[in-house]
Each structure stands twice: as structure tokens, then as C-alpha cells.
Design a protein around this motif. Structure first.
Motif, PDB file in Angstrom:
ATOM      1  N   ALA A   5     -10.553  -1.381   5.327  1.00 27.59           N
ATOM      2  CA  ALA A   5     -11.528  -1.855   4.347  1.00 27.59           C
ATOM      3  C   ALA A   5     -11.137  -3.215   3.778  1.00 27.59           C
ATOM      4  O   ALA A   5     -11.984  -4.090   3.594  1.00 27.59           O
ATOM      5  N   LEU A   6      -9.855  -3.414   3.504  1.00 26.01           N
ATOM      6  CA  LEU A   6      -9.391  -4.683   2.940  1.00 26.01           C
ATOM      7  C   LEU A   6      -9.537  -5.822   3.941  1.00 26.01           C
ATOM      8  O   LEU A   6      -9.855  -6.954   3.559  1.00 26.01           O
ATOM      9  N   LEU A  31       0.845  -1.191   0.000  1.00 24.73           N
ATOM     10  CA  LEU A  31       0.000   0.000   0.000  1.00 24.73           C
ATOM     11  C   LEU A  31       0.882   1.244   0.000  1.00 24.73           C
ATOM     12  O   LEU A  31       1.884   1.305   0.727  1.00 24.73           O
ATOM     13  N   LEU A  44      -7.713   2.333   4.058  1.00 24.36           N
ATOM     14  CA  LEU A  44      -7.775   1.273   3.054  1.00 24.36           C
ATOM     15  C   LEU A  44      -7.472  -0.085   3.673  1.00 24.36           C
ATOM     16  O   LEU A  44      -8.094  -1.098   3.320  1.00 24.36           O
ATOM     17  N   ALA A  59      -3.429   4.400  -2.395  1.00 23.04           N
ATOM     18  CA  ALA A  59      -4.537   4.902  -1.584  1.00 23.04           C
ATOM     19  C   ALA A  59      -4.662   6.403  -1.798  1.00 23.04           C
ATOM     20  O   ALA A  59      -3.774   7.172  -1.422  1.00 23.04           O
ATOM     21  N   SER A  63      -4.719   7.615   4.832  1.00 26.13           N
ATOM     22  CA  SER A  63      -5.407   6.938   3.725  1.00 26.13           C
ATOM     23  C   SER A  63      -5.058   5.457   3.688  1.00 26.13           C
ATOM     24  O   SER A  63      -5.902   4.618   3.381  1.00 26.13           O
ATOM     25  N   ALA A 121      -7.077   2.892  -5.585  1.00 27.87           N
ATOM     26  CA  ALA A 121      -8.320   2.893  -4.817  1.00 27.87           C
ATOM     27  C   ALA A 121      -8.871   4.308  -4.789  1.00 27.87           C
ATOM     28  O   ALA A 121      -8.307   5.181  -4.115  1.00 27.87           O
ATOM     29  N   PRO A 165     -15.641   5.662  -0.650  1.00 31.79           N
ATOM     30  CA  PRO A 165     -15.893   4.608   0.348  1.00 31.79           C
ATOM     31  C   PRO A 165     -17.272   4.004   0.216  1.00 31.79           C
ATOM     32  O   PRO A 165     -18.250   4.693  -0.118  1.00 31.79           O
TER      33      PRO A 165
END
Length: 496
Positions: free
Chosen positions: A184-185, A171, A181, A238, A177, A265, A269
Motif C-alpha cells: 500500500a505504501l 514497519l 502495508l 501494521a 500484515s 495502520a 484497507p
């Protein structure tokens, strides 16, 4: 762990690169071979199933008359090769889709649509109508078996070589950020990514990432070299990220030269992939985000299907519900049904039905145990061992059977089979503008909140899931939630 010295990283990378690259290629080749053999097995079973199903027609000569048309052996072989070719054309043998379940399902279904679109006209134009019925049967069977086979393949790969199934991902971006991310992953593993580390622009904020047990390798001076050194097969950007277009282009070239995927990404969101389309433009691609489906024909069809399904389930479960009602009346004083005002679509009040699981007048005793609330950060009241719950009620709650009377709410149109959690009117009074979006659709008997943990969810997580459903609703999402509900009810996760 923070490695801020990019020169040290680059030196280590150059020394390790040959072995890393060979190991990655061997692993990718094995994975793709297993996936291909699984697809061959799936299409073979599909063809065998169709042949057995049409055995009578084959023996009677209805499939193809002697001496006419395409011999059955050629037809069977041709369909099998054609199906594998379509899968290859849909990038199903791209390493990226070995664990990307959503992409795998979408591309398999797309291959099925293309197969019918090509084979059906061919059968008609070349006077081979005897092949039309086998094709119509074989395509959906092959589609279903291919999807099932891919899931089985994934499980085999996870078991045999856990280290290389998921895409090791680096990442890059700002610390905040990257953390967003990363969260979320970890929440949604369907992307097939496993975060191996991060490179950030603000190294003084590295602790925000390392607290998540993710190493920070340094800044963005040598992203490609760092990715190679970490044995990554993908780099995920990100956004927002202060990187000029020329530098981003050079990064894409460097990654491509080293056989590393570049992912970006967008700062969108909780947007389902189905809502996003890429539009071409002179200055570069544009992302079009479809508005949520809150009205229209799809919603009308959902309402009709909801009531039809609820009516069928009520007829089937009716005798059992009468037995449950009798047990409640016999075990404790009070009515069998519990009626409570809840907020429906647009905040309109309605009466929600449930089997009574607590002692009579339980609401009046809530003040006595308010200090035991396990959801102190939000508007919900939940506790695992609520003293007001009866013995029969505990069983009903653990099995979610207490919600069966809500079928009546679905039939009268105040609820849906799938939707956000039906909130109390007192909760709605404390909603801010964002949370009130939960009220744009009917509440549901089940939903993302139920299949994701129910009472074990925090208030913020419950709100997030409900807003996710409202914004990303689709008939397919409803079907997925209904399928997951069965597993959630059997396991009883978060039901108390």
C-alpha cells in the motif's frame, strides 16, 4: 537480510546513536528552514499581488484615508506574520508534513478558513472595513501560493538531499500484515514514508518481506533500538498485532524519548482519510468510518454538474468531432460511431457511444485472436497490437479521443464524467459479490483506472481502483481525477 539477534542490534545502535541523532537533527533543521523560507516567499508574493491589484485604490486613498486607520505598511507586515503564525499553529512546520502532501493541503486550507474567520470579524468590529477587501483577496492567493511553494520546496529537497526528505520508517507486525502495508505504501507515496526495514513476530516468514528488497532486522524485543540503528524517524505498526496495551504504551514512551514518531495502520484497507474520524471514549479513541456517499444531495449536485460540463465540452468539441467522424468514414468502411451495450448503474444495460477504432464487425473476429489476450487472469480482453485496430483508430486510442462521444452518454444520464470503467455485459455476468459494488454508481468517461495506467493494469488492480472510487467518492476526488486525466491523456500511458 535478516538480523535476528536483538542484542547485536542494540550494541550497534548505542554506538551509532549520537551521530545518527545529530545527523537527523541537522537534516530536519535544514528542511524546516527551507520550508519556512518558501512560505515567507509565498506570502510576500501574495501580498505584492494584492497590492498591485489594488494599486488604483491605494493611490486614490480608498484603501485607507490619510491619517486614519492602520498604515498600509503595518497591515501588510501584520498579515504576513499572522499567516505564518497560522501555518505554524496548523503544524505546517512539523517535519511530518514536509512530504505528506494530503496533510499539507488540508492544513493549509484549514489555516485559510481560520484566517478569514478571525480577520473578517475583526475588520467589522473595529471599524476597519477598508481592510476587508484586501483580506478576502490575500487569503486565497496566499493559500494557493503556499501549496505551490510547498510542492516546489519538496522538489528542491528531493533533489538536494534525497536521503532525508521522506520519513525513514520501520514497519512492525506479522509478516503478512507488513507485506500488505508495504504494498500500500509503495502504491501511494503521498504519505511521505520510505520503508527502511521491518521487525516481525514470525521470523520464519521473513522471506516474504526480503523478497521485496526490505531487510528484516529481527523480532519486536527492541523496536526503539532497532529504529535508531536503522536511522528511522517513524515506526509504523501494521495491525493486527498481538501486543497488549501496556507493552504498546511502553513502546510509545520509548519512541517518544528518542524523537521517533509512532504510527498505527488500522486494518481498514482502501479507506480515504476523509472518511475517518477519531471519537473520544473512556477506554481510548474510537475510529468512526463514514459510510460511502451513494445517494443524497452531493450525488444530485454531481449529476447536474456532470451534464452541464458535458454539454459545454460537446459544444466546444463538436466541430472537431465532426472532422474525426469524417476521417473514420473516409479511411475505412463502416459507421463513424461504435455502439455497444454496457452495464450502467445497478447493472442496468445502456448503449455506450465511442468513435469506431476497429474494422467493421470486429467483435465477430475476437475468437480468432482470443489466445493473444494479455489479461488472462481476469475478465478483460486487451492486447497492445490488436490487428483489428485501424490506422486512424490507433491514433484515436492513443490520444483517448475515441471516447469523446461518451459526452452524449453523460448528457443523457447513463454515464458520469468520473466513475468506474463501464464494463461489458458479459463481464458483469462473471462478477462476484464484491466486484458488483462497482455498479453502485454510474460508470465514468475517466476514473482512477484511466489515470493509473488503463490497459496496463491487471484485472485485480482495475477492480481495486474502481471499488476504491465507489467507497471513497467525494467532489474533491473527482476534481483530482479530472486534473490527472489531462496528464494521462497527454502521456498516453496504457492507451492502446
Amino acid at each position: 537480510m535478516v538480523l535476528a539477534d536483538s542484542a547485536t542490534v542494540e550494541t550497534a545502535v548505542m554506538a551509532a546513536f549520537p551521530g545518527v541523532q545529530r545527523r537527523r537533527l541537522r537534516s530536519t533543521g535544514r528542511n524546516l528552514l527551507v520550508a519556512f523560507l518558501g512560505d515567507v516567499l509565498a506570502v510576500t508574493i501574495a501580498i505584492t499581488t494584492v497590492v498591485l491589484f489594488m494599486a488604483a485604490d491605494l493611490m486614490g486613498g480608498a484603501f485607507v484615508a490619510p491619517g486614519e486607520g492602520v498604515p498600509p505598511a503595518y497591515s501588510v507586515t501584520g498579515f504576513g506574520l499572522f499567516w505564518l503564525l497560522l501555518l505554524a499553529g496548523s503544524r505546517m512546520y512539523d517535519r511530518w508534513f514536509l512530504e505528506n502532501r494530503t496533510g499539507m493541503i488540508y492544513r493549509t486550507i484549514r489555516a485559510a478558513v481560520v484566517a478569514v474567520a478571525i480577520l473578517a470579524p475583526v475588520c467589522v468590529l473595529f471599524d476597519m472595513l477598508y481592510l476587508l477587501r484586501p483580506v478576502i483577496l490575500a487569503v486565497p492567493v496566499a493559500t494557493a501560493l503556499t501549496i505551490v511553494g510547498r510542492y516546489a520546496t519538496l522538489q528542491i529537497l528531493r533533489t538536494v538531499q534525497r536521503e532525508y526528505v521522506r520519513q525513514r520508517t520501520l514497519l512492525i507486525g506479522t509478516a503478512d500484515s507488513v507485506v500488505g502495508l508495504l504494498t500500500a505504501l509503495r502504491r501511494d507515496r503521498s504519505y511521505g514514508l520510505r520503508v527502511a526495514g521491518a521487525c516481525i513476530t514470525d521470523l520464519d516468514e521473513a522471506r516474504k518481506i526480503t523478497t521485496h528488497s526490505i531487510p528484516v532486522y529481527g523480532d519486536l524485543k527492541d523496536v526503539a533500538g532497532t529504529a535508531l540503528g536503522a536511522d528511522c524517524t517513524a515506526v509504523l505498526v501494521a495491525l493486527p498485532l498481538e501486543m497488549d496495551p501496556d507493552r504498546m504504551r511502553r513502546l510509545a514512551w520509548e519512541l517518544s524519548d528518542n524523537d521517533i514518531e509512532l504510527l498505527v495502520a488500522p486494518a481498514l484497507p482502501e479507506v480515504a482519510p476523509e472518511r475517518v474520524a477519531v471519537l473520544p471514549s473512556g477506554g481510548g479513541p474510537l475510529l468512526h468510518v463514514r459510510a460511502p456517499v451513494l445517494t443524497g444531495p452531493q450525488r444530485a449536485v454531481k449529476n447536474v454538474l456532470d451534464r452541464l460540463l458535458a454539454a459545454i465540452l460537446l459544444v466546444l468539441a463538436g466541430p472537431f468531432m465532426l472532422i474525426v467522424a469524417m476521417l473514420i468514414r473516409v479511411s475505412t468502411p463502416g459507421p463513424a460511431l461504435f455502439r455497444q451495450p454496457r452495464a450502467g448503474i445497478n447493472g442496468k444495460e445502456f448503449t455506450c457511444f465511442k468513435f469506431r477504432t476497429m474494422v467493421k464487425d470486429a467483435d465477430k473476429k475476437r475468437d480468432e485472436i482470443e489466445h493473444l489476450n494479455q489479461h488472462t487472469e481476469g475478465l478483460l480482453f486487451k492486447m497492445k497490437r490488436d490487428p483489428r485496430v485501424t490506422k486512424v483508430g490507433a491514433i484515436l486510442r492513443r490520444t483517448s479521443l475515441d471516447e469523446l462521444p461518451q459526452l452524449l452518454n453523460v448528457i443523457n444520464g447513463t454515464m458520469s464524467m468520473v466513475g468506474p470503467r463501464p464494463p461489458l455485459m458479459s463481464e458483469v455476468a462473471g462478477y462476484d459479490e464484491d466486484v458488483r459494488r462497482r455498479l453502485l454508481v454510474k460508470p465514468g468517461m475517466t476514473g482512477l483506472w484511466q489515470v493509473s495506467g488503463r490497459s496496463e493494469l491487471s484485472w485485480q488492480e482495475s477492480v481495486r481502483l474502481d471499488l476504491n472510487y465507489v467507497d471513497n467518492w467525494s467532489p474533491l476526488l473527482d476534481l483530482r481525477i479530472l486534473a490527472r486525466t489531462v496528464n494521462a491523456v497527454v502521456r498516453g500511458t496504457g492507451a492502446y
